[in-house]
Design an enzyme around this catalytic site. Structure first.
Site, PDB file in Angstrom:
ATOM      1  N   ASN A 245      39.614  22.559  22.180  1.00 46.02           N
ATOM      2  CA  ASN A 245      39.013  22.605  20.859  1.00 46.02           C
ATOM      3  C   ASN A 245      39.777  23.561  19.947  1.00 46.02           C
ATOM      4  O   ASN A 245      39.963  23.296  18.752  1.00 46.02           O
ATOM      5  CB  ASN A 245      37.550  23.030  20.961  1.00 46.02           C
ATOM      6  N   GLU A 368      45.596  16.064  22.971  1.00 43.44           N
ATOM      7  CA  GLU A 368      44.374  16.832  22.672  1.00 43.44           C
ATOM      8  C   GLU A 368      43.220  15.901  22.300  1.00 43.44           C
ATOM      9  O   GLU A 368      42.423  16.193  21.414  1.00 43.44           O
ATOM     10  CB  GLU A 368      44.606  17.850  21.542  1.00 43.44           C
TER      11      GLU A 368
END
Length: 389
Positions: A245, A368
């Site tokens: 994150n 990601e």
């Protein structure tokens, strides 16, 4: 003269404070002085000058810049995001190095490590003297990290790790890896120094994207670590996901840098290229493309700034980050693809930055968290229903 500057058409600079403006100016100058004259060659060679650039990035306080103490700059989230934008305007590989070092390697040690681990590793990493990497993705486990096969077992006071990690930025050149493995007590993180017996770092070749970036495979074959190699504060998937994150936050800013560089290159090109007796910028179809690109980048930058302010106010959630990553990478890639068309045949030449940014963004869209995974995260947040399987 144009009324709106292509680099910032909605004057977001006016919303920045003095420290944020200083970060933008300093990083933009670094990219101009040390990257732009060389990056095409690095890309073509498949090379990134880790040992040369890392200390320079460290001197500027860009490594782990959003962390406090241990030699880290302790800047705001917005300042970190703006730095990522300017770095990626140079190349996605440059921003990836900074993201991995700070958000994926330093952040877990800072947040989940013991004081001894922080003191041992973080000052050198902040200075660029020690390069780190983050080992989560596996050959058969990308979007579903819970299915990882890498495992760690106790052997007396030691840990013994077996498994492999794939597509690891800095993995082949790192001095230390933060590796996530399954244990009897769930998923845990381990600090694995380079040179540890049973730990092999391999280079991944034949990439057509992120070529100015080092990418490796980590192989652990009965890799023995002392008991204090485990990060004591991380238990379960929440540990590595929190690191991702942090990195995604940098990406939702950074991707806009690649989009901006493609856009400004295209605007410059069509203003100087003459066809049918007038510059390409004088044609309606060209101006329509410019308008669409302006709107996408402006909206994306405004979104990034809003999410950055939320993060600085401790209000940012992972779902917010998914919105930003999905929206801004998609927008940047659309802009780069459009810019490629505006340069015609020159659009595929490394003499111009556009094709390099375009193919890099194909990787940024995937890593990601893929576009699909972020869409599912947003869908779950809105409906309350998880549709991942």
């Amino acid at each position: 003269m144009p009324n709106l500057p292509a680099i910032d058409p909605i004057d977001l600079r006016s919303t920045l404070d003095d420290d944020e403006r200083a970060v933008v100016a300093a990083v933009r100058q670094l990219v101009k002085d040390q990257v732009l004259d060389h990056v095409e060659e690095w890309f073509e060679r498949g090379y990134f000058p880790v040992r040369e650039l890392a200390p320079e990035l460290g001197k500027m306080g860009l490594l782990g810049m959003h962390l406090d103490g241990y030699g880290c700059a302790g800047t705001s989230a917005v300042a970190y995001g703006l730095a990522c934008l300017e770095l990626e305007a140079g190349d996605s590989g440059l921003r990836s190095f900074v993201s991995v070092q700070g958000s994926l390697a330093m952040f877990p040690i800072h947040k989940y490590g013991s004081e001894e681990q922080r003191q041992q590793w973080l000052p050198g990493m902040a200075a660029g003297e020690i390069v780190g990497c983050f080992g989560l993705t596996e050959p058969d486990s990308g979007s579903d990290p819970a299915s990882m096969r890498t495992h760690a077992r106790r052997d007396g006071e030691d840990w013994v790790l077996n498994g492999s990690k794939m597509w690891i930025t800095n993995g082949n050149v790192a001095d230390v890896a933060v590796v996530w493995a399954r244990t009897e007590d769930g998923i845990r993180g381990f600090i694995v120094p380079a040179g540890t017996p049973g730990f092999e770092q391999r280079t991944i070749h034949h990439k057509m994207s992120l070529r100015a970036s080092e990418t490796g495979e980590l192989v652990l074959d009965n890799c023995r670590l002392p008991g204090d190699a485990m990060l004591p504060g991380a238990a379960g998937l929440s540990g590595p996901l929190s690191c991702l994150n942090e990195a995604r936050f940098g990406i939702l800013f950074g991707a806009l840098g690649a989009g901006r560089a493609s856009f400004t290159a295209a605007v410059d090109y069509v203003g100087n290229r003459t066809q049918f007796g007038k510059p390409l910028s004088a044609f309606q179809l060209t101006q329509h493309k410019i308008a669409e690109m302006t709107v996408k980048l402006s909206a994306g930058t405004a979104l990034a700034m809003h999410l950055g302010r939320l993060k600085d106010d401790h209000q940012l959630t992972s779902d917010h980050v998914s919105i930003g990553k999905l929206a801004n990478v998609r927008a940047a890639l659309d802009v780069a693809r459009t810019a490629r068309t505006m340069l015609g045949a020159n659009g595929i030449s490394l003499e111009y930055p556009v094709i390099r940014h375009m193919v890099n963004l194909e990787s940024v869209m995937t890593y990601e968290g893929t576009e699909e995974i972020h869409a599912l995260a947003i869908g779950r947040a809105i409906t309350g229903i998880a549709a991942f399987a």
